[in-house]
Design a protein around this motif. Structure first.
Motif, PDB file in Angstrom:
ATOM      1  N   TYR A   2       1.974   4.475   9.447  1.00  0.00           N
ATOM      2  CA  TYR A   2       0.531   4.235   9.476  1.00  0.00           C
ATOM      3  C   TYR A   2      -0.218   5.415   8.854  1.00  0.00           C
ATOM      4  CZ  TYR A   2      -4.032   2.876  11.318  1.00  0.00           C
ATOM      5  OH  TYR A   2      -5.341   2.512  11.428  1.00  0.00           O
ATOM      6  N   THR A   3       0.239   6.625   9.137  1.00  0.00           N
ATOM      7  CA  THR A   3      -0.364   7.819   8.531  1.00  0.00           C
ATOM      8  C   THR A   3      -0.165   7.811   7.024  1.00  0.00           C
ATOM      9  OG1 THR A   3       0.044   9.052  10.555  1.00  0.00           O
ATOM     10  CG2 THR A   3      -0.386  10.339   8.570  1.00  0.00           C
ATOM     11  N   TYR A   4       1.033   7.469   6.574  1.00  0.00           N
ATOM     12  CA  TYR A   4       1.312   7.371   5.142  1.00  0.00           C
ATOM     13  C   TYR A   4       0.396   6.345   4.472  1.00  0.00           C
ATOM     14  CZ  TYR A   4       3.617   5.726   0.927  1.00  0.00           C
ATOM     15  OH  TYR A   4       3.869   5.308  -0.358  1.00  0.00           O
ATOM     16  N   LEU A   5       0.251   5.182   5.091  1.00  0.00           N
ATOM     17  CA  LEU A   5      -0.630   4.159   4.529  1.00  0.00           C
ATOM     18  C   LEU A   5      -2.073   4.653   4.471  1.00  0.00           C
ATOM     19  CD1 LEU A   5       0.731   0.892   6.202  1.00  0.00           C
ATOM     20  CD2 LEU A   5       0.962   1.578   3.805  1.00  0.00           C
ATOM     21  N   GLY A   6      -2.488   5.449   5.459  1.00  0.00           N
ATOM     22  CA  GLY A   6      -3.838   6.012   5.451  1.00  0.00           C
ATOM     23  C   GLY A   6      -4.076   6.927   4.269  1.00  0.00           C
ATOM     24  N   VAL A  36      -8.980  -0.570  10.726  1.00  0.00           N
ATOM     25  CA  VAL A  36      -9.775  -1.476  11.547  1.00  0.00           C
ATOM     26  C   VAL A  36     -11.181  -1.569  10.946  1.00  0.00           C
ATOM     27  CG1 VAL A  36     -10.675  -1.888  13.855  1.00  0.00           C
ATOM     28  CG2 VAL A  36      -8.443  -0.827  13.570  1.00  0.00           C
ATOM     29  N   GLY A  37     -11.661  -2.767  10.786  1.00  0.00           N
ATOM     30  CA  GLY A  37     -12.992  -2.966  10.217  1.00  0.00           C
ATOM     31  C   GLY A  37     -12.935  -3.887   9.016  1.00  0.00           C
ATOM     32  N   PRO A  38     -14.080  -4.113   8.394  1.00  0.00           N
ATOM     33  CA  PRO A  38     -14.121  -5.073   7.288  1.00  0.00           C
ATOM     34  C   PRO A  38     -13.421  -4.584   6.022  1.00  0.00           C
ATOM     35  CG  PRO A  38     -16.252  -4.037   7.551  1.00  0.00           C
ATOM     36  CD  PRO A  38     -15.390  -3.572   8.709  1.00  0.00           C
ATOM     37  N   GLY A  39     -13.311  -3.283   5.812  1.00  0.00           N
ATOM     38  CA  GLY A  39     -12.643  -2.766   4.622  1.00  0.00           C
ATOM     39  C   GLY A  39     -13.481  -2.840   3.369  1.00  0.00           C
ATOM     40  N   ASP A  40     -14.799  -2.901   3.521  1.00  0.00           N
ATOM     41  CA  ASP A  40     -15.680  -3.015   2.358  1.00  0.00           C
ATOM     42  C   ASP A  40     -15.638  -1.794   1.447  1.00  0.00           C
ATOM     43  OD1 ASP A  40     -16.494  -5.492   3.221  1.00  0.00           O
ATOM     44  OD2 ASP A  40     -18.225  -4.702   4.326  1.00  0.00           O
ATOM     45  N   CYS A  92      -4.886  -2.222   4.166  1.00  0.00           N
ATOM     46  CA  CYS A  92      -5.518  -2.251   5.491  1.00  0.00           C
ATOM     47  C   CYS A  92      -4.905  -3.337   6.364  1.00  0.00           C
ATOM     48  CB  CYS A  92      -7.024  -2.473   5.369  1.00  0.00           C
ATOM     49  SG  CYS A  92      -7.926  -1.025   4.846  1.00  0.00           S
ATOM     50  N   ARG A  93      -4.675  -4.498   5.789  1.00  0.00           N
ATOM     51  CA  ARG A  93      -4.056  -5.578   6.569  1.00  0.00           C
ATOM     52  C   ARG A  93      -2.651  -5.177   7.014  1.00  0.00           C
ATOM     53  NH1 ARG A  93      -7.188  -8.646   3.019  1.00  0.00           N
ATOM     54  NH2 ARG A  93      -5.571  -8.857   1.442  1.00  0.00           N
ATOM     55  N   GLY A 131      -1.657  -2.120   7.408  1.00  0.00           N
ATOM     56  CA  GLY A 131      -1.867  -1.065   8.393  1.00  0.00           C
ATOM     57  C   GLY A 131      -2.189  -1.614   9.766  1.00  0.00           C
ATOM     58  N   ASN A 132      -2.948  -2.703   9.810  1.00  0.00           N
ATOM     59  CA  ASN A 132      -3.264  -3.323  11.102  1.00  0.00           C
ATOM     60  C   ASN A 132      -2.002  -3.813  11.797  1.00  0.00           C
ATOM     61  OD1 ASN A 132      -6.027  -2.907  11.040  1.00  0.00           O
ATOM     62  ND2 ASN A 132      -6.431  -4.819   9.974  1.00  0.00           N
ATOM     63  N   TRP A 133      -1.100  -4.431  11.050  1.00  0.00           N
ATOM     64  CA  TRP A 133       0.167  -4.907  11.632  1.00  0.00           C
ATOM     65  C   TRP A 133       1.012  -3.738  12.122  1.00  0.00           C
ATOM     66  CZ3 TRP A 133       0.836  -9.554  13.307  1.00  0.00           C
ATOM     67  CH2 TRP A 133       0.143 -10.606  12.720  1.00  0.00           C
ATOM     68  N   VAL A 134       1.066  -2.674  11.337  1.00  0.00           N
ATOM     69  CA  VAL A 134       1.847  -1.501  11.732  1.00  0.00           C
ATOM     70  C   VAL A 134       1.239  -0.858  12.979  1.00  0.00           C
ATOM     71  CG1 VAL A 134       2.559   0.810  11.001  1.00  0.00           C
ATOM     72  CG2 VAL A 134       2.702  -1.092   9.398  1.00  0.00           C
ATOM     73  N   LEU A 135      -0.089  -0.785  13.021  1.00  0.00           N
ATOM     74  CA  LEU A 135      -0.770  -0.211  14.176  1.00  0.00           C
ATOM     75  C   LEU A 135      -0.472  -1.011  15.437  1.00  0.00           C
ATOM     76  CD1 LEU A 135      -2.833   1.845  15.301  1.00  0.00           C
ATOM     77  CD2 LEU A 135      -4.626   0.228  14.665  1.00  0.00           C
ATOM     78  N   VAL A 136      -0.559  -2.326  15.350  1.00  0.00           N
ATOM     79  CA  VAL A 136      -0.284  -3.183  16.511  1.00  0.00           C
ATOM     80  C   VAL A 136       1.179  -3.050  16.939  1.00  0.00           C
ATOM     81  CG1 VAL A 136      -0.123  -5.591  17.269  1.00  0.00           C
ATOM     82  CG2 VAL A 136      -2.149  -4.795  16.052  1.00  0.00           C
ATOM     83  N   ALA A 137       2.093  -3.026  15.983  1.00  0.00           N
ATOM     84  CA  ALA A 137       3.517  -2.882  16.317  1.00  0.00           C
ATOM     85  C   ALA A 137       3.773  -1.548  17.017  1.00  0.00           C
ATOM     86  CB  ALA A 137       4.374  -2.993  15.056  1.00  0.00           C
ATOM     87  N   GLY A 138       3.135  -0.485  16.542  1.00  0.00           N
ATOM     88  CA  GLY A 138       3.296   0.825  17.177  1.00  0.00           C
ATOM     89  C   GLY A 138       2.734   0.853  18.585  1.00  0.00           C
TER      90      GLY A 138
END
Length: 86
Positions: free
Chosen positions: A18-22, A51-55, A65-66, A68-75
């Motif tokens: 998740y940090t890498y994706l950030g 998290v958020g709209p990603g505008d 971002c999508r 990342g959301n899956w990775v965040l939830v899995a973690g």
């Protein structure tokens, strides 16, 4: 290896990924000044950047971002399950 150890490893791996994706998504920021600044890219990893709209991201950034959301939830699930088993 116990299940709780495996969950801790999975949770840690998700956090690192998740940090890498950030850091990677920082290259897809639409604001050119933030994209060039390494310090602004590193700051993206300090918060829940996905998290958020990603505008503020390009289409490729929104895909990251999508992911990342899956990775965040899995973690979060892995660490929660680790806590329950301990």
């Amino acid at each position: 290896m116990t299940l709780s150890t495996l969950l801790a490893i999975v949770g840690t791996a998700c956090g690192i990924y998740y940090t890498y994706l950030g850091v990677v998504v920082g290259g897809h920021v639409l604001d050119m000044e933030r994209r060039k600044s390494p310090s602004a890219r590193i700051l993206l990893t300090g918060v829940a950047w996905s998290v958020g709209p990603g505008d503020e991201y390009s289409e490729a950034g929104k895909k990251i971002c999508r992911k990342g959301n899956w990775v965040l939830v899995a973690g979060i699930i892995a660490w929660f399950a680790f806590g329950v088993l301990r």
